[in-house]
Design a protein around this motif. Structure first.
Motif, short mmCIF file in Angstrom:
data_model
loop_
_atom_site.label_atom_id
_atom_site.label_comp_id
_atom_site.label_asym_id
_atom_site.label_seq_id
_atom_site.Cartn_x
_atom_site.Cartn_y
_atom_site.Cartn_z
N MET A 25 0.82 -1.21 0.00
CA MET A 25 0.00 0.00 0.00
C MET A 25 0.86 1.26 0.00
O MET A 25 0.57 2.24 -0.70
CB MET A 25 -0.91 0.00 1.22
CG MET A 25 -1.65 1.30 1.49
SD MET A 25 -2.30 1.35 3.18
CE MET A 25 -0.77 1.41 4.12
N ALA A 26 1.93 1.23 0.78
CA ALA A 26 2.78 2.42 0.91
C ALA A 26 3.46 2.77 -0.41
O ALA A 26 3.84 3.93 -0.61
CB ALA A 26 3.82 2.20 2.00
N VAL A 27 3.64 1.81 -1.31
CA VAL A 27 4.22 2.11 -2.62
C VAL A 27 3.33 3.11 -3.35
O VAL A 27 3.81 4.11 -3.91
CB VAL A 27 4.37 0.84 -3.48
CG1 VAL A 27 4.91 1.19 -4.86
CG2 VAL A 27 5.29 -0.17 -2.81
N ASP A 28 2.04 2.84 -3.36
CA ASP A 28 1.12 3.70 -4.11
C ASP A 28 1.02 5.08 -3.48
O ASP A 28 0.97 6.09 -4.19
CB ASP A 28 -0.26 3.06 -4.19
CG ASP A 28 -1.11 3.66 -5.30
OD1 ASP A 28 -0.59 3.81 -6.42
OD2 ASP A 28 -2.28 3.97 -5.05
N HIS A 29 0.97 5.14 -2.16
CA HIS A 29 0.88 6.44 -1.50
C HIS A 29 2.17 7.24 -1.72
O HIS A 29 2.11 8.46 -1.87
CB HIS A 29 0.60 6.26 -0.01
CG HIS A 29 -0.73 5.64 0.25
ND1 HIS A 29 -1.04 4.98 1.42
CD2 HIS A 29 -1.84 5.55 -0.52
CE1 HIS A 29 -2.28 4.54 1.37
NE2 HIS A 29 -2.78 4.87 0.19
N THR A 30 3.30 6.55 -1.74
CA THR A 30 4.56 7.24 -2.05
C THR A 30 4.54 7.75 -3.49
O THR A 30 4.94 8.88 -3.77
CB THR A 30 5.74 6.29 -1.85
OG1 THR A 30 5.73 5.77 -0.51
CG2 THR A 30 7.06 7.00 -2.09
N ARG A 31 4.06 6.93 -4.41
CA ARG A 31 3.97 7.34 -5.81
C ARG A 31 3.07 8.55 -5.97
O ARG A 31 3.40 9.49 -6.71
CB ARG A 31 3.43 6.17 -6.66
CG ARG A 31 3.31 6.50 -8.15
CD ARG A 31 2.45 5.46 -8.86
NE ARG A 31 1.09 5.41 -8.34
CZ ARG A 31 0.13 6.27 -8.65
NH1 ARG A 31 0.39 7.28 -9.48
NH2 ARG A 31 -1.07 6.15 -8.13
N HIS A 61 -3.65 -2.51 -6.11
CA HIS A 61 -5.09 -2.79 -6.16
C HIS A 61 -5.48 -3.88 -5.16
O HIS A 61 -6.64 -3.95 -4.74
CB HIS A 61 -5.49 -3.26 -7.56
CG HIS A 61 -5.80 -2.13 -8.50
ND1 HIS A 61 -6.10 -0.85 -8.07
CD2 HIS A 61 -5.89 -2.08 -9.86
CE1 HIS A 61 -6.36 -0.08 -9.10
NE2 HIS A 61 -6.22 -0.79 -10.20
N PHE A 62 -4.55 -4.74 -4.80
CA PHE A 62 -4.86 -5.84 -3.89
C PHE A 62 -5.07 -5.35 -2.45
O PHE A 62 -5.59 -6.10 -1.62
CB PHE A 62 -3.75 -6.88 -3.92
CG PHE A 62 -3.72 -7.69 -5.19
CD1 PHE A 62 -4.29 -8.97 -5.23
CD2 PHE A 62 -3.16 -7.19 -6.35
CE1 PHE A 62 -4.28 -9.71 -6.40
CE2 PHE A 62 -3.15 -7.92 -7.53
CZ PHE A 62 -3.72 -9.19 -7.56
N CYS A 63 -4.68 -4.12 -2.16
CA CYS A 63 -4.67 -3.66 -0.77
C CYS A 63 -6.07 -3.42 -0.20
O CYS A 63 -6.45 -4.02 0.80
CB CYS A 63 -3.83 -2.39 -0.66
SG CYS A 63 -2.11 -2.63 -1.16
N SER A 272 -11.83 -2.16 -12.75
CA SER A 272 -12.35 -0.98 -12.05
C SER A 272 -12.36 -1.15 -10.54
O SER A 272 -12.98 -2.07 -10.01
CB SER A 272 -13.77 -0.67 -12.54
OG SER A 272 -13.76 -0.48 -13.94
N LYS A 273 -11.69 -0.21 -9.87
CA LYS A 273 -11.67 -0.19 -8.41
C LYS A 273 -12.73 0.73 -7.83
O LYS A 273 -13.18 0.54 -6.70
CB LYS A 273 -10.28 0.26 -7.93
CG LYS A 273 -10.14 0.36 -6.42
CD LYS A 273 -8.76 0.86 -6.01
CE LYS A 273 -8.66 0.98 -4.50
NZ LYS A 273 -7.33 1.46 -4.06
N TYR A 274 -13.14 1.75 -8.58
CA TYR A 274 -14.06 2.76 -8.07
C TYR A 274 -15.36 2.77 -8.87
O TYR A 274 -15.41 3.42 -9.91
CB TYR A 274 -13.40 4.14 -8.14
CG TYR A 274 -12.08 4.24 -7.43
CD1 TYR A 274 -12.01 4.19 -6.04
CD2 TYR A 274 -10.90 4.37 -8.15
CE1 TYR A 274 -10.79 4.29 -5.40
CE2 TYR A 274 -9.67 4.47 -7.51
CZ TYR A 274 -9.63 4.43 -6.13
OH TYR A 274 -8.41 4.53 -5.49
#
Length: 396
Positions: A25-31, A61-63, A272-274
């Motif tokens: 998860m932190a990868v995406d937030h860092t990105r 997406h798996f998070c 689609s996630k959202y």
């Protein structure tokens, strides 16, 4: 962030899975904060993305579905030492607490805006409302809760065909509960709510997780549970491949042949996630269940490393956002930006001017620094929770 409910006897595989997901998860937030142009571009847009950025986003997406699923599973485990009434009351209070956390603590971490011009509703919001709904349904038979969850996951896409009067009460409620995708609700000329997570589709995932919690009853042998998790994981992945291949149902964005094989694969996996589509849930939960099955007896330093983060999800989630934002402030000034650029016009998120950030390669280095720096604080708090029994610890 998965809203875990503490159990006296922690389940190792759950903490390992949760820890893996927390770190990814932190990868995406860092990105999102450090990759140049990340705030204004979609990493899943095949016209503008790169394979590295796309697959970085795909991994994360798996998070969210795993967090929500494990929140339901943990709710079941917490219920094994509570009456239905006690569990309902606890879920209700925890849900209200998480709403407060989302609106006050997390929103401020995301924006660093003390005026709260933008309130951001994302995964904690979805978990919180889903917990409240689970609290209201908790006296139903376990099978009924699981079937309701399955029905929501499989059928909520049908509601996307309903057209309502824009900005009417019905339209706002439909978006909030079923169809939100970056939906903006205007409060006044300078304040708005940014809603990323439609509630009910995520509630279906939590209900399903609650039903799966029964696999962790003492009457179930570890080998039988592992076999069941593997079978369900394989089934969900097969459903994903079959429905995605025929492009008939399960996701509102069909795939198509692209300029080369890599981009065609990216199109196939661009789901689609959202809100979370049926295929999104099938793919992500198949991976989560596979890890749960394979880590039943995991031991060693790597498993212990993941368990440290997975045992204190709330603590890690809030802390990692604030650490990311402290680093953005430092980088802001190191890159030569001036105090006058802290606020970007028409952007409620401070310290994110145009041109700020790095290429994707640097993102991974910053991510490693962030997660490793949080290891010892998380280990300390994990040990504290194991040796203390204050009532408020069950809310953290």
């Amino acid at each position: 962030m998965t809203a875990s409910l503490s159990t006296k006897q922690r389940v190792q595989s759950i903490d390992i899975l949760r820890g893996i997901i927390m770190l990814i998860m932190a990868v995406d937030h860092t990105r999102e904060y450090f990759n140049i142009g990340a705030i204004s571009t979609d990493p899943s847009n095949l016209a503008t993305t790169t394979p590295l950025i796309f697959f970085t986003r795909l991994a994360t997406h798996f998070c969210a579905p795993t967090f929500v699923f494990l929140s339901g599973l943990s709710a079941y485990l917490a219920g094994t030492r509570r009456t239905k009434g006690e569990l309902s009351g606890f879920l209700l209070k925890r849900g209200l607490w998480l709403i407060l956390v989302e609106v006050v603590l997390v929103t401020f971490a995301l924006s660093l805006n003390p005026l709260y011009n933008a309130i951001v509703l994302q995964v904690i919001w979805a978990i919180a409302i889903s917990m409240i709904l689970l609290a209201l349904m908790i006296k139903l038979p376990l099978r009924a809760i699981g079937l309701i969850g399955l029905a929501i996951i499989a059928s909520h896409q049908l509601l996307s065909t309903i057209t309502l009067v824009p900005n009417s009460t019905g339209d706002i409620l439909m978006k909030m509960f079923f169809t939100a995708r970056g939906t903006v609700f205007i409060l006044d000329k300078s304040h708005f709510i940014f809603d990323l997570y439609a509630i009910i589709p995520w509630t279906g995932v939590m209900f399903l997780g609650y039903a799966f919690g029964s696999l962790y009853q003492a009457k179930h042998q570890q080998a039988d549970r592992k076999r069941m998790l593997l079978y369900v994981a394989i089934f969900l992945f097969a459903v994903f491949v079959a429905l995605r291949f025929i492009n008939a149902y399960g996701d509102p964005a069909p795939w198509s042949v692209q300029k080369n094989g890599v981009f065609t694969l990216m199109s196939f996996l661009s789901i689609s996630k959202y809100p979370p589509s049926l295929l999104f849930v099938c793919l992500t939960l198949s991976g989560a269940l596979l890890i749960l099955a394979l880590t039943e007896k995991s031991a060693g330093k790597l498993a212990g490393f993941f368990k440290v983060y997975g045992s204190v999800p709330f603590f890690y989630y809030v802390l990692h956002f604030y650490l990311i934002r402290v680093i953005t402030i430092v980088v802001f000034f190191l890159q030569g930006f001036k105090p006058s650029q802290i606020v970007t016009p028409n952007n409620p998120f401070l310290f994110t001017p145009p041109g700020f950030g790095f290429s994707i390669g640097w993102i991974y280095l910053i991510w490693l620094a962030i997660i490793l720096s949080l290891y010892y604080p998380c280990r300390w708090f994990s040990n504290y929770k194991k040796t203390h029994t204050q009532w408020w610890l069950s809310y953290l």
